[in-house]
Write an enzyme that holds these catalytic residues in place. Structure first.
Site, PDB file in Angstrom:
ATOM      1  CG  ASP A  47      -1.824  -1.192   1.381  1.00 48.92           C
ATOM      2  OD1 ASP A  47      -3.040  -1.052   1.352  1.00 48.92           O
ATOM      3  OD2 ASP A  47      -1.288  -2.315   1.515  1.00 48.92           O
ATOM      4  CD  GLU A  68      -6.926   2.921   1.929  1.00 41.40           C
ATOM      5  OE1 GLU A  68      -6.856   2.391   0.807  1.00 41.40           O
ATOM      6  OE2 GLU A  68      -7.308   2.324   2.951  1.00 41.40           O
ATOM      7  CG  ASP A 124      -7.738   2.001  -2.626  1.00 45.34           C
ATOM      8  OD1 ASP A 124      -6.694   1.665  -2.047  1.00 45.34           O
ATOM      9  OD2 ASP A 124      -8.884   1.654  -2.260  1.00 45.34           O
ATOM     10  CB  THR A 129      -5.444  -4.040   2.112  1.00 45.17           C
ATOM     11  OG1 THR A 129      -5.328  -2.768   1.485  1.00 45.17           O
ATOM     12  CG2 THR A 129      -4.144  -4.363   2.811  1.00 45.17           C
ATOM     13  CG  HIS A 214     -15.468  -4.665   3.511  1.00 41.44           C
ATOM     14  ND1 HIS A 214     -14.349  -4.696   2.713  1.00 41.44           N
ATOM     15  CD2 HIS A 214     -15.015  -4.550   4.784  1.00 41.44           C
ATOM     16  CE1 HIS A 214     -13.267  -4.607   3.470  1.00 41.44           C
ATOM     17  NE2 HIS A 214     -13.649  -4.519   4.729  1.00 41.44           N
ATOM     18  CB  SER A 238     -10.203  -4.871  -4.960  1.00 40.17           C
ATOM     19  OG  SER A 238     -10.068  -5.559  -6.184  1.00 40.17           O
ATOM     20  CE  LYS A 241     -16.661  -5.949  -4.986  1.00 40.14           C
ATOM     21  NZ  LYS A 241     -15.429  -6.179  -4.223  1.00 40.14           N
TER      22      LYS A 241
HETATM   23  N1  LIG Z   1     -16.650  -1.711   7.368  1.00 43.12           N
HETATM   24  C1  LIG Z   1     -16.525  -1.448   6.084  1.00 43.12           C
HETATM   25  N2  LIG Z   1     -17.618  -1.334   5.318  1.00 43.12           N
HETATM   26  C2  LIG Z   1     -17.522  -1.101   4.017  1.00 43.12           C
HETATM   27  N3  LIG Z   1     -16.356  -0.967   3.376  1.00 43.12           N
HETATM   28  C3  LIG Z   1     -15.240  -1.061   4.085  1.00 43.12           C
HETATM   29  C4  LIG Z   1     -15.268  -1.319   5.464  1.00 43.12           C
HETATM   30  N4  LIG Z   1     -14.007  -1.388   5.897  1.00 43.12           N
HETATM   31  C5  LIG Z   1     -13.229  -1.160   4.828  1.00 43.12           C
HETATM   32  N5  LIG Z   1     -13.976  -0.956   3.743  1.00 43.12           N
HETATM   33  C6  LIG Z   1     -13.537  -0.616   2.403  1.00 43.12           C
HETATM   34  O1  LIG Z   1     -13.726  -1.705   1.486  1.00 43.12           O
HETATM   35  C7  LIG Z   1     -12.636  -1.694   0.592  1.00 43.12           C
HETATM   36  C8  LIG Z   1     -12.441  -3.035  -0.029  1.00 43.12           C
HETATM   37  O2  LIG Z   1     -13.463  -3.197  -0.961  1.00 43.12           O
HETATM   38  P1  LIG Z   1     -14.329  -4.477  -1.076  1.00 43.12           P
HETATM   39  O3  LIG Z   1     -15.150  -4.606   0.134  1.00 43.12           O
HETATM   40  O4  LIG Z   1     -15.031  -4.340  -2.377  1.00 43.12           O
HETATM   41  O5  LIG Z   1     -13.338  -5.621  -1.218  1.00 43.12           O
HETATM   42  S1  LIG Z   1     -13.057  -6.748  -0.184  1.00 43.12           S
HETATM   43  O6  LIG Z   1     -13.752  -7.909  -0.688  1.00 43.12           O
HETATM   44  O7  LIG Z   1     -13.489  -6.359   1.116  1.00 43.12           O
HETATM   45  O8  LIG Z   1     -11.617  -6.882  -0.227  1.00 43.12           O
HETATM   46  C9  LIG Z   1     -11.520  -1.318   1.460  1.00 43.12           C
HETATM   47  O9  LIG Z   1     -10.522  -0.754   0.653  1.00 43.12           O
HETATM   48  P2  LIG Z   1      -8.964  -0.978   1.038  1.00 43.12           P
HETATM   49  O10 LIG Z   1      -8.780  -0.445   2.426  1.00 43.12           O
HETATM   50  O11 LIG Z   1      -8.325  -0.124  -0.002  1.00 43.12           O
HETATM   51  O12 LIG Z   1      -8.691  -2.429   0.899  1.00 43.12           O
HETATM   52  C10 LIG Z   1     -12.085  -0.282   2.401  1.00 43.12           C
HETATM   53  O13 LIG Z   1     -11.953   1.031   1.943  1.00 43.12           O
HETATM   54 MG   LIG Z   2     -10.060   0.537  -1.075  1.00 38.94          MG
HETATM   55 MG   LIG Z   3      -6.480   0.648  -0.145  1.00 35.09          MG
HETATM   56 MG   LIG Z   4      -7.312   0.283   3.296  1.00 32.08          MG
END
Ligand SMILES: Nc1ncnc2c1ncn2[C@@H]1O[C@H](COP(=O)(O)OS(=O)(=O)O)[C@@H](OP(=O)(O)O)[C@H]1O
Ligand SMILES: [Mg+2]
Ligand SMILES: [Mg+2]
Ligand SMILES: [Mg+2]
Length: 323
Positions: A47, A68, A124, A129, A214, A238, A241
């Protein structure tokens, strides 16, 4: 403004960063290579390194950046800072080596608050991650905002198949010029991509996050059942999708975070223009357009729905029924 030069710079730097991140993923060790941020989400050497590489390459003094990560935790961890610095320098051979200070400075260029009319890159560095740490899908997502509107987007998806023999895709789109997919390693010419034209719900596949924290799987399953979708969901980490939907791997993407969660603009900006330029539709959960011009977060919205266009109204009505 035509943005073509910006698009070419973005594709080129995302390609380099995708290869670098894949090298890091191969040697990644969860027990030594992960920090937890204040919100308990993970962050890794990849990252930080991707953010430093992309922002230092794009910075010419004229752009703003919303990204980010920040260097605060990196500065407290000298082994990790050294690893990030070596990783970036090895990915840019033949360039003047960046010092640890310059690496932190490049990362912190991304702290801009946004919400105005300046040309702003939105990054991002590693989206998904948790997928990266599981050795699964993740995405390097880079978009450009002009007056708060996304004008181009690039998605580097190092682990997503391009075809039966090649792994690693870069999706890209410039507003008004279509969406394309090219292998990360450049071994095939870019292909224009289109969303799936299917109107038949029995052929329909929906996509959602891997992480149940998420997005509510219960809510997406209810909506799929109202629509009559029979296929099980395709779960993928991520903005991969968004690329997958743009090229027709599925027809519907749904995301329903817990109440009160505010989406970050870098989680959707680049992906949204790729889907729209492939002929699809992206809105929030009740059909309102996404607004990337309000700052680092998207405000007054709940959930994300993306479709091939055909199913959009049906999904939004089902969401309203379930809410
Ligand atoms: N609690 C909660 N609710 C909703 N979304 C959240 C939450 N926590 C994190 N994130 C964000 O989700 C990003 C990852 O996207 P996805 O959920 O599509 O992918 S994953 O399947 O979870 O990896 C992830 O992006 P990255 O941090 O860049 O990986 C977060 O920004
Ligand atoms: Mg993200
Ligand atoms: Mg990220
Ligand atoms: Mg992150």
């Amino acid at each position: 403004m035509n943005y073509e030069d910006f698009l070419q710079s973005a594709i080129s730097v995302v390609r380099v960063a995708s290869s670098m991140s894949k090298t890091v993923q191969k040697r990644f060790r969860q027990e030594t290579g992960t920090l937890s941020k204040m919100d308990t989400s993970p962050v890794t050497v990849a990252d930080f390194a991707v953010q430093a590489l992309i922002l230092s390459e794009l910075d010419d003094g004229t752009f703003k950046f919303i990204a980010e990560e920040t260097s605060a935790q990196l500065k407290e961890n000298s082994d990790l800072l050294k690893d990030v610095t070596d990783t970036v320098n090895s990915a840019l051979p033949g360039r003047p080596q960046l010092s640890e200070n310059q690496i932190c400075g490049a990362i912190d260029l991304g702290s801009y608050g946004g919400g105005d009319s300046l040309l702003t890159w939105v990054l991002d560095p590693v989206d998904g991650t948790k997928g990266f740490m599981r050795m699964q899908q993740y995405c390097i997502a880079l978009g450009l905002l002009d007056r708060g509107k996304v004008v181009l987007g690039v998605l580097g998806c190092p682990n997503l198949p391009f075809d039966a023999t090649r792994t690693g895709c870069v999706f890209y789109a410039k507003r008004g010029s279509g969406a394309f997919c090219v292998p990360v390693d450049g071994t095939h010419a870019p292909r224009q991509i289109k969303v799936s034209p299917t109107e038949d719900v029995s052929d329909c596949r929906f996509m959602e996050s891997v992480e149940s924290a998420h997005s509510s799987f219960e809510q997406s399953a209810k909506i799929a059942s109202i629509l009559g979708v029979k296929e099980p969901p395709l779960r993928m980490d991520s903005q991969c999708k968004y690329g997958a939907l743009a090229r027709g791997d599925g027809q519907i993407y749904m995301r329903f975070p817990r109440a009160g969660y505010e989406e970050n603009i870098w989680d959707h900006a680049a992906g949204s223009v790729v889907i729209e330029e492939a002929g699809g539709t992206v809105t929030d959960g009740i059909g309102h357009p996404l607004d990337f011009g309000l700052g680092r977060k998207m405000k007054n919205q709940r959930g994300i729905v993306a479709t091939n266009g055909v199913f959009h109204e049906a999904v939004i009505s089902a969401v309203k029924e379930v809410l």
